[in-house]
Design an enzyme around this catalytic site. Structure first.
Site, short mmCIF file in Angstrom:
data_model
loop_
_atom_site.label_atom_id
_atom_site.label_comp_id
_atom_site.label_asym_id
_atom_site.label_seq_id
_atom_site.Cartn_x
_atom_site.Cartn_y
_atom_site.Cartn_z
N ASP A 137 43.85 37.36 42.89
CA ASP A 137 44.40 37.00 41.57
C ASP A 137 43.30 36.28 40.78
O ASP A 137 42.86 35.19 41.16
CB ASP A 137 45.61 36.08 41.76
CG ASP A 137 46.33 35.80 40.45
OD1 ASP A 137 45.83 36.20 39.39
OD2 ASP A 137 47.41 35.18 40.51
N ASP A 163 44.69 41.80 36.24
CA ASP A 163 43.98 40.70 36.90
C ASP A 163 44.45 40.44 38.33
O ASP A 163 44.12 39.40 38.91
CB ASP A 163 44.12 39.41 36.07
CG ASP A 163 45.57 38.99 35.88
OD1 ASP A 163 46.48 39.78 36.22
OD2 ASP A 163 45.80 37.87 35.39
N GLU A 164 45.18 41.37 38.91
CA GLU A 164 45.65 41.19 40.28
C GLU A 164 45.57 42.52 41.04
O GLU A 164 45.90 43.57 40.50
CB GLU A 164 47.10 40.72 40.31
CG GLU A 164 47.37 39.38 39.66
CD GLU A 164 48.84 39.02 39.74
OE1 GLU A 164 49.37 38.91 40.86
OE2 GLU A 164 49.46 38.87 38.67
#
EC number: 2.7.7.7
Length: 413
Positions: free
Chosen positions: A12, A106-107
């Site tokens: 993350d 973003d993960e």
């Protein structure tokens, strides 16, 4: 090999948009900044940790953020910059395993089960990933390591920013016993509130709850909730492009922030309809069934509905109006995180000269728009009459192109 023998990483990125901006612009480093949407809406998409320390949060109005932090610096978001960075980060992941699933921009999840012999240990892989991201982009990430996706995501949330948390199989019960059930990915505010009314507050209590009781309250997801409380999740890490094949042309896009404004949702549907229609025309196929897929902010809650129209089409306006019609039959329960549109029930080699003059003009206009958009990018030209509300431009969608393996191929009947 059983599911419990897997080793999964969840990575993350910390305050991703803000961190990318601070890395690209040295004058912003160490300062409280807030990134807002590219359309200039006064809502904060994400904030730096310096701003978060002053109480500035995602979804907050700019005026409210400035009230809490008068020196707050507002930065207009740059989707292309974030997409590029995310693409390159996912390429780093693929140096450690081909099994990489991008959850959002973003993960990502990585199944490193078969990589352990090569690299030594999960912890070694995690530290190498963190070091490479820091060296290449000067940003940080928090990593969780666990036996499955559910627990790996939980672990990555436990130490932020720049954390590394490992949940070993023998420690699952102890960690979950007093963990609030709302901490699990997939249990949103509404579900958590319902569980509290049932006197279920922790994961331990959820895992011990009678399955029949949960099923009576939540339907088919009742058993899933019970298993989540026990830390059980057998869902695989699925690289993009390797999902179950469908005979359709489709696009799904993760939004840069969760939204619940109907006009904004319709703008995104228009963009997706343009993408689906354009590709269908490029492959010379048309379909009769239009499907709309919505994933809510809590990730696990979602729905999909479809409508079959009278004739085959590959026209963006027809796809869009049908998708909007589907949306209007549903009351949205949460803000939306992902939208998807697909065209199925396909027919090959559909191009033919329309009978009526107006339809011929429409076809020529569509071809001209396709040529411009293929050259300069999606949505450079679109049908102004379709744009909902007063805004005529403003692309807030993080398109599928950022995913590590590109966009899904067309599958035809």
């Amino acid at each position: 090999m059983t599911v419990n023998q897997r080793t999964v990483i969840h990575c993350d990125m910390n305050a991703f948009f803000a961190s990318v901006e601070q890395s690209a612009r040295p004058e912003l480093r160490g300062k409280p900044i807030a990134v807002v949407g590219s359309g200039g809406r006064p809502v904060i998409t994400t904030s730096s940790y310096e701003a978060r320390a002053r109480g500035v949060k995602t979804g907050m109005a700019v005026w409210e953020g400035r009230r809490l932090c008068p020196e707050l610096i507002i930065v207009i978001g740059d989707n292309k910059k974030y997409q590029h960075t995310s693409t390159e980060i996912n390429r780093i992941f693929q140096d450690f395993t081909p099994e990489v699933e991008a959850f959002s921009i973003d993960e990502s999840w990585l199944d490193i089960t078969h990589s352990l012999k090569m690299f030594g240990s999960a912890e070694t892989i995690a530290y190498q990933i963190k070091a490479r991201i820091k060296h290449q982009f000067d940003i940080t990430c928090s990593i969780g390591i666990a036996p499955n996706k559910l627990l790996a995501k939980l672990a990555s949330d436990l130490q932020k920013p720049d954390g590394l948390t490992i949940i070993k199989p023998d420690d699952v019960s102890r960690i979950l016993e007093h963990m609030p059930a709302s901490e699990l990915c997939g249990i949103g505010k509404k579900t958590a509130a319902t569980l509290r009314l049932m006197n279920i507050n922790t994961c331990g209590e959820l895992g011990r709850c009678d399955e029949a009781r949960l099923t009576r309250k939540f339907g088919i997801i009742g058993r899933r909730l019970m298993l989540m409380g026990q830390g059980i999740d057998d869902s695989p890490v699925t690289p993009f492009g390797e999902e179950d094949e469908v005979k359709s042309v489709g696009h799904s896009s993760t939004l840069e922030r969760d939204i619940d404004d109907p006009l904004e949702i319709r703008r995104f549907l228009l963009q997706l309809s343009e993408m689906v229609g354009s590709r269908a025309r490029r492959y010379n196929v048309a379909g009769k069934t239009i499907s709309l897929y919505v994933r809510y902010a809590d990730f696990f809650s979602s729905w999909g509905k479809q409508t079959t129209i009278k004739r085959h089409t590959n026209q963006s306006d027809e796809i869009y109006r049908t998708a909007v019609g589907i949306l209007e039959t549903v009351d949205l329960e949460q803000p939306v995180r992902l939208l998807g549109i697909s065209l199925s029930n396909l027919q090959h080699e559909v191009e033919q000269l329309p009978l009526f003059i107006e339809d011929r003009k429409k076809l020529e206009a569509t071809k001209a728009m396709d040529e411009v958009n293929q050259k300069y990018g999606n949505m450079v030209v679109t049908l102004g009459s379709l744009l909902p509300g007063k805004e005529k431009r403003g692309n807030h969608v993080i398109p599928p192109s950022w995913r590590p393996d590109g966009i899904k191929n067309v599958k035809c009947t």
